[in-house]
Design a protein around this motif. Structure first.
Motif, short mmCIF file in Angstrom:
data_model
loop_
_atom_site.label_atom_id
_atom_site.label_comp_id
_atom_site.label_asym_id
_atom_site.label_seq_id
_atom_site.Cartn_x
_atom_site.Cartn_y
_atom_site.Cartn_z
N LYS A 8 39.11 31.00 49.50
CA LYS A 8 39.53 31.46 48.31
C LYS A 8 39.31 29.90 47.56
CE LYS A 8 43.24 32.86 44.89
NZ LYS A 8 44.23 32.81 45.00
N ASN A 9 39.47 28.88 47.55
CA ASN A 9 38.77 28.23 46.61
C ASN A 9 37.46 27.37 46.74
OD1 ASN A 9 41.45 27.33 46.30
ND2 ASN A 9 41.74 25.70 47.76
N ARG A 10 36.76 28.37 47.20
CA ARG A 10 35.03 28.53 47.68
C ARG A 10 34.48 29.16 47.02
NH1 ARG A 10 34.09 28.00 52.93
NH2 ARG A 10 35.98 28.27 54.11
N THR A 11 35.07 30.47 46.77
CA THR A 11 34.90 31.23 46.46
C THR A 11 34.48 32.09 45.28
OG1 THR A 11 35.14 32.08 48.37
CG2 THR A 11 35.29 33.94 47.31
N VAL A 12 33.79 32.37 44.50
CA VAL A 12 33.39 32.20 43.07
C VAL A 12 33.29 34.82 43.58
CG1 VAL A 12 31.80 32.85 41.27
CG2 VAL A 12 32.00 30.77 42.15
N THR A 13 34.33 34.64 42.60
CA THR A 13 34.80 37.07 42.61
C THR A 13 34.24 37.31 41.09
OG1 THR A 13 35.89 36.17 44.16
CG2 THR A 13 36.46 38.60 43.51
N LEU A 14 33.14 38.04 41.36
CA LEU A 14 32.91 39.32 40.41
C LEU A 14 33.49 40.47 40.66
CD1 LEU A 14 30.39 36.56 40.31
CD2 LEU A 14 29.90 37.61 37.86
N LYS A 15 33.59 41.25 39.88
CA LYS A 15 34.49 42.89 40.27
C LYS A 15 33.50 43.63 39.29
CE LYS A 15 37.95 41.26 42.90
NZ LYS A 15 40.17 42.20 42.81
N ARG A 16 33.09 44.57 39.17
CA ARG A 16 33.19 45.82 38.85
C ARG A 16 32.97 47.15 38.76
NH1 ARG A 16 31.27 41.61 36.35
NH2 ARG A 16 29.65 41.34 34.92
N THR A 17 33.41 47.70 37.81
CA THR A 17 33.68 49.25 38.25
C THR A 17 32.14 50.37 37.83
OG1 THR A 17 35.78 49.64 38.41
CG2 THR A 17 34.48 51.67 37.97
N PHE A 18 31.02 50.39 38.66
CA PHE A 18 30.45 51.21 38.48
C PHE A 18 30.21 52.92 38.44
CE2 PHE A 18 28.92 47.31 41.26
CZ PHE A 18 27.87 47.10 40.06
N ASN A 19 29.66 53.58 36.55
CA ASN A 19 30.25 55.13 36.57
C ASN A 19 29.10 55.60 37.50
OD1 ASN A 19 31.90 54.74 34.95
ND2 ASN A 19 31.20 53.87 33.42
N ALA A 20 29.28 55.85 38.89
CA ALA A 20 28.55 55.73 39.85
C ALA A 20 28.95 56.57 41.45
CB ALA A 20 27.35 55.21 39.84
N PRO A 21 28.76 57.62 41.83
CA PRO A 21 28.81 57.86 43.13
C PRO A 21 28.52 56.42 44.10
CG PRO A 21 27.47 59.32 42.92
CD PRO A 21 27.88 58.42 41.33
N ILE A 22 29.03 56.47 44.83
CA ILE A 22 29.16 55.40 45.76
C ILE A 22 27.93 55.15 46.77
CG2 ILE A 22 30.46 55.85 48.08
CD1 ILE A 22 31.90 53.54 48.71
N GLN A 111 33.28 57.20 40.85
CA GLN A 111 32.71 56.05 39.65
C GLN A 111 33.18 55.36 41.64
OE1 GLN A 111 36.00 55.30 37.40
NE2 GLN A 111 34.41 55.26 35.72
N THR A 112 32.85 53.86 41.52
CA THR A 112 32.13 52.92 42.75
C THR A 112 33.02 51.61 41.81
OG1 THR A 112 30.90 54.19 43.36
CG2 THR A 112 30.90 51.60 44.27
N ASN A 113 34.31 51.21 43.33
CA ASN A 113 34.94 49.73 42.77
C ASN A 113 33.95 48.56 43.45
OD1 ASN A 113 36.82 50.77 40.78
ND2 ASN A 113 37.82 50.70 42.52
N PHE A 114 33.16 47.45 43.19
CA PHE A 114 32.68 46.62 42.88
C PHE A 114 33.20 45.23 43.29
CE2 PHE A 114 28.83 44.01 43.31
CZ PHE A 114 28.57 44.28 44.38
N THR A 115 32.73 44.65 44.40
CA THR A 115 33.74 43.03 44.14
C THR A 115 33.10 42.58 44.80
OG1 THR A 115 36.30 43.96 44.85
CG2 THR A 115 35.21 41.81 44.95
N PHE A 116 32.32 41.53 44.53
CA PHE A 116 30.89 40.86 44.65
C PHE A 116 31.16 39.34 44.77
CE2 PHE A 116 27.20 38.27 44.45
CZ PHE A 116 26.80 38.62 45.52
#
Length: 154
Positions: A8-22, A111-116
């Motif tokens: 967790k301390n070595r990770t950068v996380t970005l989250k988005r919700t895309f208005n498009a089907p998965i 929509q698609t929830n996205f975690t990077f």
């Protein structure tokens, strides 16, 4: 310190919700004709040099930087679960090397929830990358992906 906390301390996380089907988000992430439309920060054009989308397959994209130098992105796929996740190694030369990138896709109606996640070798390297603006860089990339998806959904 447990390994979970360490990661967790070595990770950068970005989250988005895309208005498009998965299915469309997956296609945009995995097909070269889509990748060239959004990969990289605003103002940079990507070329797909290699894209062997399978476990053990390699990928390599280049982008022309404003100063004329070439920015190289490359890695190898470790895990692919259709419509769920893509995990690969990644080098973004000359800025970031030896990281793992994890893309998670979750259906949310139309929509698609996205975690990077960008997982670094050490906590120190992760903090260094955050100071260099990794969140802004990837944020710009995902803004371009949002714009690309908006065109495709219409």
């Amino acid at each position: 310190m447990s390994k979970t906390n360490d990661a967790k301390n070595r990770t950068v996380t970005l989250k988005r919700t895309f208005n498009a089907p998965i299915e469309l988000v997956w296609e945009a992430w995995t097909q070269p004709n889509h990748i060239v439309e959004w990969w990289g920060p605003k103002g940079m054009n990507a070329k797909v040099i290699e894209h062997n989308f399978k476990v053990g397959g390699k990928w390599k994209y280049t982008m022309q930087m404003p100063d004329g130098n070439e920015f190289i992105s490359e890695g190898m796929y470790f895990e692919i679960v259709e419509f769920e996740k893509i995990i690969s190694s990644a080098d973004f030369k000359p800025m970031t090397e030896g990281v793992e990138i994890q893309a998670f896709f979750e259906k949310n109606g139309d929509q698609t929830n996205f975690t990077f996640n960008i997982v670094h070798d050490t906590e120190e390297y992760c903090k260094q990358q955050e100071k260099m603006g990794i969140l802004n860089g990837w944020g710009s990339v995902f803004d371009r992906l949002i714009e690309h998806l908006e065109v495709l959904v219409k």
